[in-house]
Each structure stands twice: as C-alpha cells, then as structure tokens.
Design an enzyme around this catalytic site. Structure first.
Site, PDB file in Angstrom:
ATOM      1  N   ILE A   7      33.122  44.484  37.435  1.00  0.00           N
ATOM      2  CA  ILE A   7      33.725  45.516  38.286  1.00  0.00           C
ATOM      3  C   ILE A   7      34.149  44.894  39.607  1.00  0.00           C
ATOM      4  CG2 ILE A   7      33.417  47.770  39.357  1.00  0.00           C
ATOM      5  CD1 ILE A   7      31.086  48.253  37.400  1.00  0.00           C
ATOM      6  N   ASN A   9      37.020  44.945  43.075  1.00  0.00           N
ATOM      7  CA  ASN A   9      37.567  45.938  43.999  1.00  0.00           C
ATOM      8  C   ASN A   9      38.865  46.560  43.509  1.00  0.00           C
ATOM      9  OD1 ASN A   9      35.759  45.931  46.413  1.00  0.00           O
ATOM     10  ND2 ASN A   9      36.213  43.748  46.340  1.00  0.00           N
ATOM     11  N   THR A  10      39.668  45.786  42.784  1.00  0.00           N
ATOM     12  CA  THR A  10      40.968  46.267  42.321  1.00  0.00           C
ATOM     13  C   THR A  10      40.969  46.588  40.834  1.00  0.00           C
ATOM     14  OG1 THR A  10      42.068  44.931  44.018  1.00  0.00           O
ATOM     15  CG2 THR A  10      43.434  45.743  42.222  1.00  0.00           C
ATOM     16  N   THR A  12      38.734  46.367  36.896  1.00  0.00           N
ATOM     17  CA  THR A  12      37.489  46.209  36.143  1.00  0.00           C
ATOM     18  C   THR A  12      37.836  45.577  34.807  1.00  0.00           C
ATOM     19  OG1 THR A  12      36.346  48.064  37.184  1.00  0.00           O
ATOM     20  CG2 THR A  12      35.612  47.438  34.983  1.00  0.00           C
ATOM     21  N   TYR A 100      21.598  30.721  51.666  1.00  0.00           N
ATOM     22  CA  TYR A 100      22.354  31.654  52.501  1.00  0.00           C
ATOM     23  C   TYR A 100      21.372  32.305  53.459  1.00  0.00           C
ATOM     24  CZ  TYR A 100      26.981  34.019  52.554  1.00  0.00           C
ATOM     25  OH  TYR A 100      28.267  34.441  52.849  1.00  0.00           O
ATOM     26  N   ALA A 108      27.423  39.690  43.668  1.00  0.00           N
ATOM     27  CA  ALA A 108      27.041  39.246  42.326  1.00  0.00           C
ATOM     28  C   ALA A 108      28.160  38.455  41.671  1.00  0.00           C
ATOM     29  CB  ALA A 108      26.676  40.458  41.471  1.00  0.00           C
ATOM     30  N   ASP A 109      29.411  38.816  41.982  1.00  0.00           N
ATOM     31  CA  ASP A 109      30.550  38.115  41.395  1.00  0.00           C
ATOM     32  C   ASP A 109      30.598  36.659  41.836  1.00  0.00           C
ATOM     33  OD1 ASP A 109      31.066  39.029  44.006  1.00  0.00           O
ATOM     34  OD2 ASP A 109      33.229  39.119  43.684  1.00  0.00           O
ATOM     35  N   ASP A 129      38.010  31.973  43.599  1.00  0.00           N
ATOM     36  CA  ASP A 129      38.393  33.183  42.869  1.00  0.00           C
ATOM     37  C   ASP A 129      39.507  33.894  43.636  1.00  0.00           C
ATOM     38  OD1 ASP A 129      38.579  35.535  41.442  1.00  0.00           O
ATOM     39  OD2 ASP A 129      36.415  35.880  41.349  1.00  0.00           O
ATOM     40  N   THR A 132      41.119  40.394  44.977  1.00  0.00           N
ATOM     41  CA  THR A 132      41.443  41.190  46.160  1.00  0.00           C
ATOM     42  C   THR A 132      41.178  40.372  47.418  1.00  0.00           C
ATOM     43  OG1 THR A 132      40.775  43.173  44.939  1.00  0.00           O
ATOM     44  CG2 THR A 132      41.013  43.378  47.329  1.00  0.00           C
TER      45      THR A 132
END
Length: 252
Positions: A7, A9-10, A12, A100, A108-109, A129, A132
C-alpha cells in the site's frame, strides 16, 4: 501461495507469489474514499484476472504507509479469503538492524526494500524507490540499515509546478529527445527527467565519498525504469522489489 499487498501513497500493488520466477501483480489507486466493499471488488477482480483459486492462498502480507487504507484492506481480505493478513513491521518484524535515531519512523516500505536488496545484491548498497516520493535507502557493508534521503517524486514535482504557476502546463513524464527543450512542454520534461538523473548520480557520488567505498545500486518504483534507461552508472532495476521483499521475508 502467498498474497502480497504493498500500500503506497498513490497506488496499491497486489501480487501473488508462487516463486521468484512467478510473480503476478496488478495496481489499483490508493483512494482514501474507497470502502471495504470497494477493496473487496478490487481483490476479487485480481483473483479472477489471474484465474487464482482463493483456497490456495494461505498467507497474506501487507506493507503499508497509509494506515487509513490499510485498515479497510485488512477487513476486505479477511472477508474475502478468511485469512488474517500479517502487517509488516507490526505482526512481522524485518530482520534488519536499523541505525536510525528513531527506528519506528522508518516506513515499512523502505525497510522492506532494503531487506529485499540484500537478498539480491551484496552490500554495501543503495536502494532507490521512485514513487510518490523518491527514497534512497543505504545498507552498509555489515548489512545494517543506515538511513537515507527523501525527495519529492517525479510526479509530485510536476504536480507542484503545475499547481503553483499560472501558465505552466501539467506534462507527461517521459524521456526527452534533447537536453535543451524547444517548447514549454519539452523544457519541463527535460528539467524533470534530466534533473532527477543528475540528482541520483550526484547523491550516490556524495554517499560514496562519505563512506569511502563503492555501493551496489538497485532501482525500483513506478518511474524507476525510465530513470534506469539513462543512468550513467552500473545498477540493477527490479520492478517487483517490495513484493520480492515479502517473499524473502516469508522464507527467512
């Protein structure tokens, strides 16, 4: 059989994974206005499109950066397939040390892309990647996630230019024939396309200078392929990087 749901932002992306050589996907718009039944229709279409027997699906993994949509998709899948989806980062932890300041801030992506990449290329590596947002995710020589960079995506840049100016048109993102545009449309296209090519090459050079070593490079995302065509450095383009990340995670 594994069903993977990424899933973004733009869009899925729904994919089923039999093995690394058998991945089939479809993309649907990530619309906050969609209901549970709307998503149920999307998933039913996906199963029918690939003539899949829903009784063969025994695992569902979800990678999400949109919590509001994630909840609806989870309920739709439970209703359709009678399988409880596993949410990456919550139900399933990615086996990757995260250097981090606040590891929970990392999407998660991004972690999934980094994990997938170390199963494809040797670290140190950079996974880029083009969605968006354009994200650079750095994995050091010890296979640890070190962090990265985030930029507006190509489409986001075009939309911003269009919405913030009075006379500039919204253009399709494509590779221009010349570096110097001869009209407004080709000038914008060249600015976006060649600007991002230079951005990628320049950022990678700076990362390598800081780490004092060379990095393997892997590209993914909706605009990854068109950028890959002109990138003047050795790299790999992997269309299904997040989906393969789910496969590797399941096999871990």
């Amino acid at each position: 059989m594994i069903l993977a749901v990424d899933i973004g932002n733009t869009t899925t992306e729904i994919g089923y994974i039999k093995d690394l050589d058998k991945i089939e996907t479809l993309k649907f718009k990530t619309d906050h206005g969609k209901t549970i039944d709307d998503w149920l229709i999307n998933f039913s279409f996906f199963l029918n499109f690939y003539n899949l027997d829903e009784t063969n699906i025994n695992k569902i993994y979800i990678s999400s950066v949109v919590p509001q949509v994630e909840e609806k998709i989870t309920k739709a899948l439970e209703k359709l397939l009678n399988v409880n989806p596993l949410l990456i980062g919550t139900d399933v932890k990615v086996p990757l040390k995260i250097n981090y300041e606040n590891p929970s801030e990392v999407g998660a992506d991004r972690i999934l892309n980094a994990f997938a990449s170390i199963n494809i290329l040797n670290p140190p590596l950079i996974a880029i990647d083009f969605g968006t947002a354009v994200t650079f995710d750095v994995v050091n020589k010890n296979s640890e996630y070190d962090g990265g960079l985030i930029f507006p995506g190509l489409e986001s840049s075009v939309n911003c230019l269009f919405s913030k100016t009075a006379k500039l048109p919204k253009v399709k993102i494509e590779k221009p024939s010349n570096i110097v545009g001869k009209n407004t449309i080709s000038s914008i296209q060249s600015g976006i396309y060649n600007g991002y090519i230079s951005l990628v090459e320049g950022v990678i050079s700076k990362i390598e200078d800081e780490y004092k070593c060379k990095f393997n490079i892997i590209l993914t995302g909706g605009h990854g392929k068109i950028i890959s065509e002109s990138l003047n450095l050795q790299h790999v383009f992997e269309q299904y990087l997040p989906i393969k990340g789910i496969y590797f995670l399941d096999k871990y």
